[in-house]
Design a protein around this motif. Structure first.
Motif, short mmCIF file in Angstrom:
data_model
loop_
_atom_site.label_atom_id
_atom_site.label_comp_id
_atom_site.label_asym_id
_atom_site.label_seq_id
_atom_site.Cartn_x
_atom_site.Cartn_y
_atom_site.Cartn_z
N VAL A 172 -0.40 -12.73 12.99
CA VAL A 172 0.71 -12.23 12.19
C VAL A 172 0.21 -11.63 10.88
CG1 VAL A 172 2.86 -12.86 11.01
CG2 VAL A 172 2.26 -13.97 13.16
N SER A 173 0.81 -10.49 10.51
CA SER A 173 0.53 -9.86 9.22
C SER A 173 1.77 -9.91 8.33
CB SER A 173 0.12 -8.39 9.42
OG SER A 173 -0.09 -7.77 8.17
N ASP A 174 1.54 -10.12 7.05
CA ASP A 174 2.62 -10.06 6.06
C ASP A 174 2.62 -8.74 5.31
OD1 ASP A 174 3.49 -12.76 6.55
OD2 ASP A 174 1.72 -13.44 5.44
N THR A 175 1.68 -7.86 5.64
CA THR A 175 1.54 -6.60 4.90
C THR A 175 1.59 -5.35 5.77
OG1 THR A 175 -0.87 -6.78 5.04
CG2 THR A 175 0.18 -7.69 3.07
N ILE A 176 1.12 -5.43 7.01
CA ILE A 176 1.01 -4.26 7.88
C ILE A 176 2.37 -3.91 8.47
CG2 ILE A 176 0.00 -3.39 10.04
CD1 ILE A 176 -1.96 -3.53 7.68
N ASP A 177 2.62 -2.60 8.58
CA ASP A 177 3.82 -2.06 9.23
C ASP A 177 3.34 -1.10 10.31
OD1 ASP A 177 6.07 -0.63 10.01
OD2 ASP A 177 6.90 -0.47 7.99
N PHE A 178 3.51 -1.47 11.57
CA PHE A 178 3.00 -0.65 12.67
C PHE A 178 3.67 0.72 12.74
CE2 PHE A 178 2.03 -4.89 14.93
CZ PHE A 178 0.76 -4.93 14.39
N THR A 179 4.86 0.86 12.18
CA THR A 179 5.51 2.18 12.19
C THR A 179 4.91 3.11 11.13
OG1 THR A 179 7.27 1.60 10.61
CG2 THR A 179 7.68 1.13 12.94
N VAL A 180 4.13 2.57 10.21
CA VAL A 180 3.56 3.34 9.10
C VAL A 180 2.03 3.39 9.16
CG1 VAL A 180 3.30 3.47 6.59
CG2 VAL A 180 5.51 2.83 7.60
N ASP A 181 1.39 2.26 9.42
CA ASP A 181 -0.06 2.13 9.30
C ASP A 181 -0.76 2.63 10.55
OD1 ASP A 181 -0.16 0.90 6.66
OD2 ASP A 181 0.82 -0.80 7.63
N ARG A 182 -1.40 3.78 10.41
CA ARG A 182 -2.04 4.44 11.55
C ARG A 182 -3.48 4.00 11.75
NH1 ARG A 182 -1.71 10.61 10.84
NH2 ARG A 182 -1.60 10.68 13.12
N LEU A 183 -4.14 3.54 10.69
CA LEU A 183 -5.54 3.14 10.79
C LEU A 183 -5.73 1.81 10.07
CD1 LEU A 183 -8.42 4.72 11.67
CD2 LEU A 183 -8.83 4.11 9.29
N LEU A 184 -6.38 0.87 10.74
CA LEU A 184 -6.67 -0.44 10.17
C LEU A 184 -8.17 -0.58 9.99
CD1 LEU A 184 -4.26 -2.65 12.33
CD2 LEU A 184 -3.79 -1.47 10.17
N ASP A 185 -8.59 -0.78 8.75
CA ASP A 185 -10.01 -0.91 8.41
C ASP A 185 -10.56 -2.17 9.08
OD1 ASP A 185 -12.48 -1.44 7.16
OD2 ASP A 185 -11.81 -0.57 5.26
N ASN A 186 -11.58 -1.99 9.89
CA ASN A 186 -12.17 -3.11 10.63
C ASN A 186 -12.66 -4.21 9.69
OD1 ASN A 186 -12.96 -4.33 13.08
ND2 ASN A 186 -15.03 -3.60 12.86
N ASP A 187 -13.12 -3.84 8.51
CA ASP A 187 -13.65 -4.83 7.56
C ASP A 187 -12.56 -5.68 6.92
OD1 ASP A 187 -16.21 -3.88 8.06
OD2 ASP A 187 -16.16 -2.47 6.36
N ARG A 188 -11.30 -5.29 7.11
CA ARG A 188 -10.20 -5.99 6.46
C ARG A 188 -9.28 -6.71 7.45
NH1 ARG A 188 -7.22 -1.85 2.60
NH2 ARG A 188 -6.21 -3.80 1.95
N ILE A 189 -9.76 -6.89 8.68
CA ILE A 189 -8.92 -7.51 9.71
C ILE A 189 -8.43 -8.89 9.30
CG2 ILE A 189 -9.04 -8.55 12.03
CD1 ILE A 189 -8.37 -5.56 12.03
N ASN A 190 -9.29 -9.69 8.68
CA ASN A 190 -8.87 -11.03 8.25
C ASN A 190 -7.84 -10.97 7.14
OD1 ASN A 190 -10.48 -12.56 10.06
ND2 ASN A 190 -12.26 -12.14 8.77
N GLU A 191 -7.93 -9.95 6.30
CA GLU A 191 -6.94 -9.76 5.24
C GLU A 191 -5.60 -9.34 5.83
OE1 GLU A 191 -6.14 -6.40 1.80
OE2 GLU A 191 -8.21 -6.89 2.33
N TYR A 192 -5.64 -8.44 6.82
CA TYR A 192 -4.40 -7.97 7.45
C TYR A 192 -3.69 -9.07 8.23
CZ TYR A 192 -6.41 -3.22 6.82
OH TYR A 192 -6.95 -2.07 6.33
N PHE A 193 -4.48 -9.88 8.97
CA PHE A 193 -3.90 -10.85 9.89
C PHE A 193 -4.45 -12.25 9.60
CE2 PHE A 193 -4.12 -6.74 12.15
CZ PHE A 193 -2.79 -6.54 12.38
N PRO A 194 -3.91 -12.89 8.56
CA PRO A 194 -4.48 -14.17 8.10
C PRO A 194 -4.00 -15.39 8.87
CG PRO A 194 -2.68 -13.51 6.66
CD PRO A 194 -2.86 -12.38 7.65
N ARG A 195 -2.98 -15.26 9.72
CA ARG A 195 -2.42 -16.47 10.34
C ARG A 195 -1.91 -16.18 11.75
NH1 ARG A 195 3.32 -16.46 9.64
NH2 ARG A 195 4.02 -14.70 8.37
#
Length: 198
Positions: A172-195
């Motif tokens: 689960v992400s509290d920050t990402i919006d799949f309708t908006v976010d087209r690219l997810l930085d591989n180095d920030r996966i833990n930040e995007y999906f912490p739980r």
């Protein structure tokens, strides 16, 4: 919590397909194409590979346990970004859009999963060397392992589309919006999906 899984690293020959929920409750299928990181929140689960197997069997309607499948969403699959490596023989975007459109009437496959299941599809940038692959249509800088939005639904799935025992395998992400976010930085996966979903 399984601490030893946290030392896992992506590498050639191992592809994982995992599941994520954005801040608005929309669902994406994430394909790491060998080089994309998996969130530590997922890796820390003792049985994360079994959970992913069960989720993927359910996704493909092949589960012997979870047989109550939600009705076809009857939406559309929209092409967003696409791999220059996978589609290296297609020079025109419209050709790929036509190919995606033609797949809608076929048996269940990755291309018609957004229209039928309501999920977004993200792929990780692949290749055997940096720069060999990139997401066509994205103007910013990218690197191997970054996740790009490949396919989009027009009618959205939610956590209710998954049996309760499988929901614990969705990050689960509290920050990402799949309708908006087209690219997810591989180095920030833990930040995007912490739980995990709970």
């Amino acid at each position: 919590m399984n601490e030893k899984n946290i030392v896992w690293e992506p590498g050639f020959g191992t592809i994982y397909t995992w599941f994520a929920m954005d801040r608005n409750g929309k669902i994406a299928v994430m394909v790491n194409n060998c080089w994309g990181w998996l969130p530590n929140s997922l890796l820390s689960i003792d049985n994360f590979e079994k959970l992913l197997d069960d989720l993927n069997e359910y996704k493909w309607e092949e589960s012997d346990i979870y047989i109550n499948i939600p009705a076809d969403k009857k939406g559309q699959t929209l092409l967003d970004l696409y791999s220059s490596l996978v589609h290296r023989n297609s020079n025109i975007r419209k050709d790929i859009e036509d190919w995606v459109c033609a797949k809608q009437s076929e048996s269940l496959c990755e291309i018609n999963m957004p229209s039928r299941k309501g999920v977004f599809i993200y792929h990780s940038i692949e290749g055997d060397n940096p720069g060999k692959d990139y997401p066509v249509g994205y103007d910013g800088e990218t690197k191997m392992g970054d996740y790009f939005r490949y396919l989009m639904p027009t009618i959205y799935a939610s956590i209710e589309d998954f049996p309760e025992p499988l929901r614990q395998g969705i990050v689960v992400s509290d920050t990402i919006d799949f309708t908006v976010d087209r690219l997810l930085d591989n180095d920030r996966i833990n930040e995007y999906f912490p739980r995990m979903y709970s």
